[in-house]
Design an enzyme around this catalytic site. Sequence first.
Site, PDB file in Angstrom:
ATOM      1  N   GLY A  69     -13.374   4.597  24.225  1.00 40.40           N
ATOM      2  CA  GLY A  69     -14.837   4.125  23.521  1.00 40.40           C
ATOM      3  C   GLY A  69     -15.659   3.426  24.293  1.00 40.40           C
ATOM      4  O   GLY A  69     -16.888   3.429  24.033  1.00 40.40           O
ATOM      5  N   THR A  70     -15.424   2.839  25.366  1.00 37.17           N
ATOM      6  CA  THR A  70     -16.427   2.372  26.502  1.00 37.17           C
ATOM      7  C   THR A  70     -17.528   3.510  26.884  1.00 37.17           C
ATOM      8  O   THR A  70     -18.403   3.201  26.903  1.00 37.17           O
ATOM      9  CB  THR A  70     -15.702   1.557  27.479  1.00 37.17           C
ATOM     10  OG1 THR A  70     -15.023   0.559  27.066  1.00 37.17           O
ATOM     11  CG2 THR A  70     -16.905   1.225  28.402  1.00 37.17           C
ATOM     12  N   ASN A 151     -13.740  -5.938  16.194  1.00 39.63           N
ATOM     13  CA  ASN A 151     -12.526  -5.935  16.961  1.00 39.63           C
ATOM     14  C   ASN A 151     -11.722  -7.474  16.668  1.00 39.63           C
ATOM     15  O   ASN A 151     -10.361  -7.338  16.900  1.00 39.63           O
ATOM     16  CB  ASN A 151     -12.609  -5.536  18.327  1.00 39.63           C
ATOM     17  CG  ASN A 151     -13.503  -6.467  19.205  1.00 39.63           C
ATOM     18  OD1 ASN A 151     -14.749  -6.351  18.875  1.00 39.63           O
ATOM     19  ND2 ASN A 151     -13.205  -6.774  20.115  1.00 39.63           N
ATOM     20  N   GLN A 179     -12.601   0.189  16.043  1.00 51.08           N
ATOM     21  CA  GLN A 179     -11.597  -0.337  15.077  1.00 51.08           C
ATOM     22  C   GLN A 179     -11.497   0.033  13.593  1.00 51.08           C
ATOM     23  O   GLN A 179     -10.610  -0.119  13.012  1.00 51.08           O
ATOM     24  CB  GLN A 179     -12.006  -1.797  15.035  1.00 51.08           C
ATOM     25  CG  GLN A 179     -11.967  -2.423  16.486  1.00 51.08           C
ATOM     26  CD  GLN A 179     -10.359  -2.404  16.839  1.00 51.08           C
ATOM     27  OE1 GLN A 179      -9.500  -2.470  15.930  1.00 51.08           O
ATOM     28  NE2 GLN A 179     -10.255  -2.798  18.036  1.00 51.08           N
ATOM     29  N   SER A 199     -12.019   5.926  19.823  1.00 55.60           N
ATOM     30  CA  SER A 199     -11.004   5.692  20.597  1.00 55.60           C
ATOM     31  C   SER A 199      -9.651   6.133  20.182  1.00 55.60           C
ATOM     32  O   SER A 199      -9.273   5.795  18.900  1.00 55.60           O
ATOM     33  CB  SER A 199     -10.911   4.212  21.069  1.00 55.60           C
ATOM     34  OG  SER A 199     -10.008   4.107  22.029  1.00 55.60           O
ATOM     35  N   HIS A 201      -6.322   5.456  21.380  1.00 54.78           N
ATOM     36  CA  HIS A 201      -5.274   4.495  21.461  1.00 54.78           C
ATOM     37  C   HIS A 201      -5.402   3.576  20.521  1.00 54.78           C
ATOM     38  O   HIS A 201      -4.197   3.033  20.111  1.00 54.78           O
ATOM     39  CB  HIS A 201      -5.066   3.904  23.063  1.00 54.78           C
ATOM     40  CG  HIS A 201      -6.054   2.954  23.234  1.00 54.78           C
ATOM     41  ND1 HIS A 201      -5.529   1.457  23.138  1.00 54.78           N
ATOM     42  CD2 HIS A 201      -7.196   2.838  23.546  1.00 54.78           C
ATOM     43  CE1 HIS A 201      -6.687   0.707  23.524  1.00 54.78           C
ATOM     44  NE2 HIS A 201      -7.684   1.467  23.549  1.00 54.78           N
ATOM     45  N   THR A 237     -13.596  17.508  34.896  1.00 59.33           N
ATOM     46  CA  THR A 237     -12.348  18.379  34.309  1.00 59.33           C
ATOM     47  C   THR A 237     -11.691  17.745  32.916  1.00 59.33           C
ATOM     48  O   THR A 237     -11.483  16.428  33.040  1.00 59.33           O
ATOM     49  CB  THR A 237     -11.285  18.564  35.313  1.00 59.33           C
ATOM     50  OG1 THR A 237     -11.817  19.278  36.333  1.00 59.33           O
ATOM     51  CG2 THR A 237      -9.994  19.248  34.582  1.00 59.33           C
ATOM     52  N   CYS A 325     -10.049  -7.034  25.657  1.00 57.61           N
ATOM     53  CA  CYS A 325     -11.085  -6.521  26.868  1.00 57.61           C
ATOM     54  C   CYS A 325     -11.855  -7.908  27.354  1.00 57.61           C
ATOM     55  O   CYS A 325     -12.398  -7.747  28.344  1.00 57.61           O
ATOM     56  CB  CYS A 325     -12.209  -5.715  26.293  1.00 57.61           C
ATOM     57  SG  CYS A 325     -11.381  -3.914  25.814  1.00 57.61           S
TER      58      CYS A 325
END
Length: 400
Positions: A69-70, A151, A179, A199, A201, A237, A325
């Site tokens: 996400g960042t 979040n 989120q 994101s 995860h 890659t 974070c």
Amino acid sequence: MIYMDHSATAPVRKEVFEVMEPYFTKSFGNASTFYSLGREAKAGMEEARENVAKLIGANNDEIIFTSGGTESDNIAIQGIAYKLNNAGKGNHIITSAIEHPAVMETCSALEKKGFEVTYLPVYEEGIVKVEDLKSAIKEETILITIMHANNEIGTIQPIAEIGKIAKENNIKFHSDAVQSVGKIPVDVNELNVDLLSISSHKIYGPKGVGALYIRKRTRLEPILYGGGQEKDLSPGTENVAGIVGLGEACRLAKEELDENIPYITNLRNKLIDGILNSVEKSYINGNIEKRLPGNINFRFTGIEGESLVLMLDAKGIDGSTGSACSSKKLTASHVLKAIGLEDVDSHGSLRLTIGPENTEEEVDTVIKEIPPIVEKLRSMSSIWEKEESLLKDNTKRCDI
């Protein structure tokens, strides 16, 4: 262990891990090569791209893969800012006061480079007012970036309305949907967004991978340079196994969304009612209705949230005080400050976020464990002593 910190991360699902595994050992090729191993890797990536696109109502070629996400937020915000500023379109960006650090810090960095940023207030409810957005728009405005759901307090923003206003004013619109994707319905066309961050995860996929939706004919200035992968915007890659995992997580999320939303919402509401009815001076931060199904952000007068988290951990319950974070920072949450809380109240907050694997029995356990812990912490708190004195004084006045 009772895990209730799904806004921080979620475990990789067994089904997700199983589809990833061959890309570590068997189909391990570099997706940029032309021989069979490379083609297998490329095929896995393209199937994943399709699954991501289907979840948010996009076309396959509107999805690029990132490291999370960042990176998605940075590519979107800086990419638009530099592209349009270099073209002489303007230098003004509009965002909100409760964005994730990936957006807040990016905007702050752009301010240091001469861009002007307006941070819209969110008031007690934690929601941007459309009227404020309209008032903030000026000729130099080139980008609006507002998160879909917060979040920390889970509040859902009026993204479709904001997107409509952006379109009417020919302003590019980005939303951090890290989120919300996979937790509530997200359709990029209904939301009127030009760019949207995802994101892996947060939806039971692996860490270190994400995606960015880029509407056709939206041009971005590259902020990274390399081998040209992912339309020159996220060169390097590709993390094929991670990308395949993200794709499977998106496929499962789409398949199970209608079932998960009411189930998680019911658990959330039971937990809210159980705590508010058993702990005096307890509150919910942010709008109680316009929030993510699994998000609860409590506030307990007279305690430190960090102590509560540690004592819950000793009982086998995982929660947090806010954004993972920002957890290493000792300052009060900028989100809770933005909804008008004083530092002392912000530090008494607890975020519990529920996932589909949580059970009603687990919720009952949390409802049972929190009140005595709060009571114990208050018995050692000078802040609570003052609060109790005020309560007693007020009671005496009422008796008189």
